[in-house]
Motif scaffolding. Structure first.
Motif, PDB file in Angstrom:
ATOM      1  N   PRO A 135       0.808  -1.228   0.000  1.00  0.00           N
ATOM      2  CA  PRO A 135       0.000   0.000   0.000  1.00  0.00           C
ATOM      3  C   PRO A 135       0.834   1.268   0.000  1.00  0.00           C
ATOM      4  O   PRO A 135       1.694   1.475   0.854  1.00  0.00           O
ATOM      5  N   GLY A 136       0.601   2.106  -1.016  1.00  0.00           N
ATOM      6  CA  GLY A 136       1.284   3.385  -1.120  1.00  0.00           C
ATOM      7  C   GLY A 136       2.668   3.327  -1.731  1.00  0.00           C
ATOM      8  O   GLY A 136       3.341   4.361  -1.820  1.00  0.00           O
ATOM      9  N   ARG A 137       3.115   2.139  -2.200  1.00  0.00           N
ATOM     10  CA  ARG A 137       4.475   2.022  -2.699  1.00  0.00           C
ATOM     11  C   ARG A 137       4.510   1.251  -4.018  1.00  0.00           C
ATOM     12  O   ARG A 137       3.593   0.504  -4.346  1.00  0.00           O
ATOM     13  N   LEU A 138       5.607   1.463  -4.750  1.00  0.00           N
ATOM     14  CA  LEU A 138       5.869   0.728  -5.985  1.00  0.00           C
ATOM     15  C   LEU A 138       7.074  -0.184  -5.779  1.00  0.00           C
ATOM     16  O   LEU A 138       7.939   0.079  -4.938  1.00  0.00           O
ATOM     17  N   GLN A 139       7.133  -1.244  -6.576  1.00  0.00           N
ATOM     18  CA  GLN A 139       8.272  -2.153  -6.569  1.00  0.00           C
ATOM     19  C   GLN A 139       9.006  -1.991  -7.902  1.00  0.00           C
ATOM     20  O   GLN A 139       8.405  -2.154  -8.971  1.00  0.00           O
ATOM     21  N   ALA A 157       9.558   1.680  -3.167  1.00  0.00           N
ATOM     22  CA  ALA A 157       9.676   3.135  -3.042  1.00  0.00           C
ATOM     23  C   ALA A 157       8.304   3.792  -3.129  1.00  0.00           C
ATOM     24  O   ALA A 157       7.349   3.225  -3.666  1.00  0.00           O
ATOM     25  N   VAL A 158       8.239   4.995  -2.596  1.00  0.00           N
ATOM     26  CA  VAL A 158       7.008   5.783  -2.620  1.00  0.00           C
ATOM     27  C   VAL A 158       7.018   6.662  -3.869  1.00  0.00           C
ATOM     28  O   VAL A 158       7.973   7.416  -4.078  1.00  0.00           O
ATOM     29  N   PRO A 159       5.990   6.591  -4.726  1.00  0.00           N
ATOM     30  CA  PRO A 159       5.951   7.485  -5.886  1.00  0.00           C
ATOM     31  C   PRO A 159       5.530   8.888  -5.464  1.00  0.00           C
ATOM     32  O   PRO A 159       4.532   9.075  -4.769  1.00  0.00           O
ATOM     33  N   THR A 213      -1.715   7.541  -7.427  1.00  0.00           N
ATOM     34  CA  THR A 213      -1.934   6.580  -6.348  1.00  0.00           C
ATOM     35  C   THR A 213      -1.667   5.174  -6.852  1.00  0.00           C
ATOM     36  O   THR A 213      -2.354   4.703  -7.765  1.00  0.00           O
ATOM     37  N   PRO A 214      -0.672   4.478  -6.297  1.00  0.00           N
ATOM     38  CA  PRO A 214      -0.449   3.093  -6.714  1.00  0.00           C
ATOM     39  C   PRO A 214      -1.524   2.173  -6.161  1.00  0.00           C
ATOM     40  O   PRO A 214      -1.866   2.242  -4.979  1.00  0.00           O
ATOM     41  N   THR A 215      -2.065   1.329  -7.005  1.00  0.00           N
ATOM     42  CA  THR A 215      -3.058   0.334  -6.611  1.00  0.00           C
ATOM     43  C   THR A 215      -2.636  -1.005  -7.207  1.00  0.00           C
ATOM     44  O   THR A 215      -1.792  -1.048  -8.117  1.00  0.00           O
ATOM     45  N   PRO A 216      -3.202  -2.110  -6.753  1.00  0.00           N
ATOM     46  CA  PRO A 216      -2.850  -3.397  -7.357  1.00  0.00           C
ATOM     47  C   PRO A 216      -3.151  -3.455  -8.850  1.00  0.00           C
ATOM     48  O   PRO A 216      -2.503  -4.200  -9.590  1.00  0.00           O
ATOM     49  N   GLN A 217      -4.116  -2.665  -9.334  1.00  0.00           N
ATOM     50  CA  GLN A 217      -4.502  -2.701 -10.742  1.00  0.00           C
ATOM     51  C   GLN A 217      -3.653  -1.786 -11.622  1.00  0.00           C
ATOM     52  O   GLN A 217      -3.617  -1.956 -12.839  1.00  0.00           O
TER      53      GLN A 217
END
Length: 233
Positions: A135-139, A157-159, A213-217
């Motif tokens: 939640p809230g981060r990218l890989q 990391a946080v975008p 906002t990063p989401t699973p989709q």
């Protein structure tokens, strides 16, 4: 973004002047919305049929005032060019208020839009593999050289969106690289050196991205603008 221009201009101009006033008010609105949807399909070639809603009661008054109080446009997928890459925005939704039509331009009192960018498309734009982390981060995965060794790194990391430059930057990275326990400053420096700020500036006429906002989709995008003047082709 040319695609948003097409959505807004087609929705307003066709809805206001495209249907005869002899029909009932609801029939005028329905006919206008149908014509708009057809025009959008031809001009933008979306991956699904556009949904169009034109506001105003009575709607027929728009034929005289050349003004629509609000317009709402949605499409499942919209092909666009972003930073030299062909990508498809998903679940695109655009709303505009106080829309005025002149002979050569459309003026929008305000406009708001939402869309989703898939991680495959974001990876193409960033030139490194990007996915959802937590939640809230990218890989982010990439190859770096540490102490003369080439290593594969996977960093969470946080975008962060720089609204001034319309660029996405990866901040607050965590995780060591292949067993090397790196400090936050060193790790941030590696991320900055390998992953250039991602250019997301794709919205013309003063429309700006306001949130990501990063989401699973995918990466959800939010945009807005005020007193936008769009020239008519």
């Amino acid at each position: 973004m040319a695609a948003l221009k097409g959505l807004l201009v087609a929705g307003v101009s066709l809805g206001v002047i495209g249907v005869g006033g002899y029909l009932g008010d609801n029939a005028v609105r329905d006919a206008a919305e149908t014509r708009v949807a057809g025009a959008l399909t031809t001009a933008l070639r979306p991956t699904g049929p556009p949904e169009v809603e034109l506001g105003g009661v009575p709607f027929s008054l728009a034929l005289l005032t050349r003004t629509v109080p609000d317009a709402h446009l949605r499409v499942d997928g919209l092909p666009v060019d972003m930073a030299g890459h062909s990508v498809t925005l998903r679940d695109v939704s655009v709303s505009a208020t106080q829309v005025s039509l002149a002979d050569t331009q459309v003026v929008l009192g305000s406009a708001d839009g939402e869309a989703r960018l898939s991680y495959d498309d974001l990876s193409a734009v960033a030139s490194v593999p990007v996915g959802y982390g937590e939640p809230g981060r990218l890989q982010v995965s990439y190859t770096v050289t540490v102490f003369s060794r080439e290593l594969t790194a996977s960093v969470s990391a946080v975008p962060e969106l720089d609204t001034a430059t319309q660029q996405l930057r990866l901040a607050d990275p965590t995780m060591s690289i292949a067993g090397f326990d790196l400090g936050a400053d060193v790790l941030q420096g590696l991320v900055d050196a390998v992953v250039e700020p991602i250019d997301l500036s794709l919205l013309p006429y003063g429309i700006q991205l306001t949130a990501i906002t990063p989401t699973p989709q995918g990466l959800d995008l939010t945009a807005t603008g005020n007193q936008l003047t769009i020239p008519l082709a």
